[in-house]
Design an enzyme around this catalytic site. Structure first.
Site, PDB file in Angstrom:
ATOM      1  N   GLU A 260       0.792  -1.233   0.000  1.00  0.00           N
ATOM      2  CA  GLU A 260       0.000   0.000   0.000  1.00  0.00           C
ATOM      3  C   GLU A 260       0.826   1.285   0.000  1.00  0.00           C
ATOM      4  OE1 GLU A 260      -2.878  -0.091   3.157  1.00  0.00           O
ATOM      5  OE2 GLU A 260      -3.966  -1.771   2.298  1.00  0.00           O
TER       6      GLU A 260
ATOM      7  N   GLU B 277      -5.511  -8.542   1.163  1.00  0.00           N
ATOM      8  CA  GLU B 277      -6.154  -8.181   2.426  1.00  0.00           C
ATOM      9  C   GLU B 277      -7.631  -7.920   2.183  1.00  0.00           C
ATOM     10  OE1 GLU B 277      -4.443  -4.875   4.639  1.00  0.00           O
ATOM     11  OE2 GLU B 277      -2.413  -5.548   4.152  1.00  0.00           O
TER      12      GLU B 277
END
Ligand code: FCB
Length: 450
Positions: free
Chosen positions: A167, A352
């Site tokens: 991320e 995720e």
């Protein structure tokens, strides 16, 4: 009558954590401190001053935790390495004890029949590198590649998948623009530079992983699909800016070789000129793209909403998690199909997905009832199956997270675990969501119903 749900035979069923969020013992066995260690120890930066000093004590309880994952029936586990355990100064000297921990973890996983999926950078940068400018220093791309080389040479024969970064958008938006995550800066002038160096590090890291014999190499991004609140042109434009900033800022350079045009508009005079040759490093085919999905956003034009001028419109008809994230499974289907339409065929993993909800205290020997998390998991796995049925090439799903853990600046109150952790005693208790997940894995999805 619809057919019952069945995921592909070789689909990976995983769960995900990151080093600083679960390990604890951040300075043990010669590890160098990370910027997150420093940030969490700075007054006012995290909820109740909470830190990752103990977290889930996973560094010391690793074999027991792998046994819990085996009980869940996981076939894969995504973890990250703490760069500073491996290289205490970030470059140069290797700390054998730190690398040894991950070596044992990998062997423990393989012995349990669980495929290791390793992420090299999940936000905890060695403090020694932060002192040299961190992501603002162009040299960090070479530092990162050297770190990747060290790790992959040691573990590459046994690790199934490698991700360079987790991320990058969150690192820069939280760490360099809003100051809510390490290193806590607030500068629109720094943010695009940090983003660009993250991308350069990804590019050189990918090459290093491959040169050192790593099997599969990819990148993990968070995607939050953007929907316009109305047909008004200004709402549509605001939504496009929000989408460029969050969802295309990293994927366009990697897949298409350049930044979205909206970024220059968003940053104004803070948007720099980048050397064209950098994009030769950044643009490279991935063996897989990791997608982290939690929620979506509905936007309207709002000039004061910095930096993109897009305000979020609350959806009172839907549930929100305790992170204040809207529960909207359809966006999960939509975003996977959007990736395919915009960037073409690249194998995907859901690296995720999960939800934080308040959990009641646990009772010794009893499963914990977590109906909201059960609902979130079931509905998102169904949405994922719909995306696969519509043509998305998704090869695996990693639930965030096997254990409740340290949720960065929000501390320990935000519980994402399938397994509850009592942080006073380190007792682990299965939640009903863990039982559902184990059933889904055992039945290849049939337990989700039609
Ligand atoms: C993601 C992070 C992960 C975790 C979840 C809830 O943005 O990658 O570490 O904090 O959110």
């Amino acid at each position: 009558m619809t057919d019952s749900i069945r995921f592909p035979e070789r689909f990976l069923w995983g769960a995900a954590t990151s080093a600083y969020q679960v390990e604890g013992s951040p300075l043990a066995d010669g590890a160098g401190a990370s910027n997150w260690h420093r940030f969490a120890h700075t007054p006012g930066m995290t909820a109740n001053g909470e830190t990752g000093d103990v977290a889930c004590d996973h560094y010391r309880r690793m074999p027991e935790d792998v046994a819990l994952m085996r009980r869940l029936g996981l076939t894969a586990y995504r973890f990250s390495l703490a760069w500073g355990r491996v290289l205490p100064e970030g470059t140069g000297r290797v700390n054998a004890a730190g690398l040894g921990f991950y070596d044992r973890l990998v062997d423990q996983l393989l012995a349990a029949g669980i495929a290791p999926n390793a992420t090299l950078f999940h936000w905890d940068l060695p403090a020694a590198l932060e002192d040299r400018g961190g992501w603002l220093n162009r040299d960090i791309a070479e530092w990162f590649a050297a770190y990747a080389d060290t790790v992959v040479r040691r573990l590459g024969d046994r690790v199934a998948m490698w991700a360079t970064l987790n991320e990058p958008w969150v690192v820069t938006d939280g760490g360099y623009l809003h100051g809510t995550l390490a290193p806590g800066h607030r500068s629109p002038y720094e943010t695009p530079i940090a983003s660009h160096n993250l991308l350069r590090a990804h590019g050189l890291g990918l090459r290093a992983i491959r040169a050192a014999g790593g099997r599969q190499a990819g990148l993990v991004v968070n995607l939050e699909p953007k929907y316009a609140a109305s047909d008004r042109p200004e709402d549509q434009a605001a939504t496009r800016r929000a989408e460029a900033y969050m969802n295309r800022q990293y994927l366009d350079p990697v897949f298409l070789g350049g930044y979205p045009a909206e970024l220059a508009e968003i940053y104004g005079e803070a948007w720099p000129e980048f050397p064209a040759a950098d994009f030769d490093v950044i643009r490279a085919p991935l063996d897989f793209l990791g997608v982290n999905y939690y929620t979506r956003a509905v936007h309207r034009h709002e000039p004061r909403a910095w930096p993109v001028g897009a305000g979020r419109v609350r959806q009172p008809q839907h549930t929100y998690t305790s992170m204040d994230w809207e529960v909207y499974p359809q966006a999960f289907t939509d975003v996977l199909l959007w990736v395919k339409a915009r960037y073409g065929d690249c194998p995907l993993h859901i690296t995720e997905n999960g939800s934080a909800f308040y959990d009641p205290p646990t009772v010794e020997g009893e499963e914990l009832a977590d109906p909201l998390r059960v609902g979130y998991l079931r509905d998102h796995l169904r949405a994922l199956h719909r995306a696969i049925a519509a043509g998305a090439d998704v090869r695996g799903y990693f639930a965030w997270s096997p254990l409740d853990n340290f949720e960065w600046s929000a501390g320990y109150a935000k519980r994402f675990g399938l397994i509850h952790v009592d942080f006073a005693t380190q007792r682990r208790t299965f939640k009903a969501s863990a039982r559902l997940y184990a059933e889904v894995i055992r039945t290849h999805g049939a337990a989700l119903g039609a």
